[in-house]
Scaffold this motif. Structure first.
Motif, PDB file in Angstrom:
ATOM      1  N   PRO A  44      10.340   7.900   6.681  1.00 25.93           N
ATOM      2  CA  PRO A  44       9.009   7.648   7.259  1.00 25.93           C
ATOM      3  C   PRO A  44       8.072   8.837   7.194  1.00 25.93           C
ATOM      4  O   PRO A  44       6.861   8.672   7.025  1.00 25.93           O
ATOM      5  N   HIS A  47       6.573   9.084   3.717  1.00 24.06           N
ATOM      6  CA  HIS A  47       5.576   8.013   3.545  1.00 24.06           C
ATOM      7  C   HIS A  47       4.268   8.381   4.245  1.00 24.06           C
ATOM      8  O   HIS A  47       3.182   8.235   3.669  1.00 24.06           O
ATOM      9  N   ASN A  48       4.358   8.889   5.458  1.00 27.69           N
ATOM     10  CA  ASN A  48       3.155   9.290   6.198  1.00 27.69           C
ATOM     11  C   ASN A  48       2.446  10.456   5.526  1.00 27.69           C
ATOM     12  O   ASN A  48       1.215  10.514   5.486  1.00 27.69           O
ATOM     13  N   ASP A  49       3.224  11.386   5.000  1.00 28.89           N
ATOM     14  CA  ASP A  49       2.638  12.519   4.289  1.00 28.89           C
ATOM     15  C   ASP A  49       1.877  12.037   3.057  1.00 28.89           C
ATOM     16  O   ASP A  49       0.781  12.524   2.760  1.00 28.89           O
ATOM     17  N   ASN A  52      -1.372  10.463   4.137  1.00 27.56           N
ATOM     18  CA  ASN A  52      -2.322  11.512   4.538  1.00 27.56           C
ATOM     19  C   ASN A  52      -2.906  12.215   3.319  1.00 27.56           C
ATOM     20  O   ASN A  52      -4.097  12.542   3.287  1.00 27.56           O
TER      21      ASN A  52
END
Length: 223
Positions: A44, A47-49, A52
């Protein structure tokens, strides 16, 4: 002696290419999408990186994903790419067949290092692919050459800032490569590609995965 060296070089290249295609289909098989779904759910933070990273890139039109597998991003997260001209490439026939039956995006089945693309892309990205390629530096050079603006490469098998060279070897069955990327060697390759030090970043990235919690991110910015 010269003939022997030339033959060995040819044999290694042929073996690498053969191993790659065999690995792609045997490894993924008919249930590839289930493997990728589970992998995505346990990374996760990566994925968030990635999200962003994309959030402030407003000048992207064309996108190439290297190692798209059975389409986690173009199918599960298709809303991210609907505004782009997305192309996915993977070495696995079964994965690409799955993508083509579940998505209207463009997909290619081929060896990324070997294929000649007719055009370049604004953004090139890959996830957990460079960890298993047969030539790390050529994969990186190809990525740099194909991107007009940005590239984002994630390697999940650790971050090695003090290693002088990459550690690349075949698995015990000889079916795929297991790579540990040297930050120093990556820097040398990127500089060799024509980039200067202001045009790339190599950094560590937490994944949220219990076994492989620290990975490597390579960001390229030609703008």
């Amino acid at each position: 002696m010269v003939f022997g060296k030339k033959f060995q070089k040819y044999y290694r290249a042929l073996r690498r290419r053969t191993i790659g295609f065999q690995y792609g289909d045997i490894w993924q098989g008919k249930n590839a999408e289930k493997w990728y779904e589970s992998t995505d759910s346990i990374y996760p933070l990566v994925h968030n990186d990635f999200l962003n990273y994309l959030s402030d890139k407003h000048d992207i039109k064309s996108v190439l994903e290297v190692g798209c597998g059975p389409g986690v991003y173009p199918i599960k997260y298709k809303d991210i790419f609907e505004k782009f001209e997305y192309t996915g490439i993977d070495i696995s026939k079964s994965a690409i067949e799955y993508c083509k039956t579940h998505s209207d995006f463009n997909f290619l089945c081929d060896d990324f290092i070997q294929i000649d693309f007719p055009k370049k892309f604004d953004f090139v990205f890959s996830r957990s692919v460079i960890d298993h390629v047969y030539d790390i530096d050529q994969f990186l050079l190809k990525t740099v050459n194909l991107t007009k603006k940005y590239a984002y490469i994630y390697a999940y098998r650790g971050f090695f800032p003090t290693s002088e060279n990459h550690d690349s070897k075949l698995d015990k069955n000889g079916s795929y490569y297991v790579n540990a990327l040297s930050k120093k060697q990556l820097e040398k390759t990127l500089l060799k590609s024509g980039l200067d030090k202001t045009e790339f970043i190599i950094r560590s990235q937490e994944s949220g995965h219990n076994e492989w919690n620290i990975g490597t991110i390579i960001e390229i910015n030609k703008i």
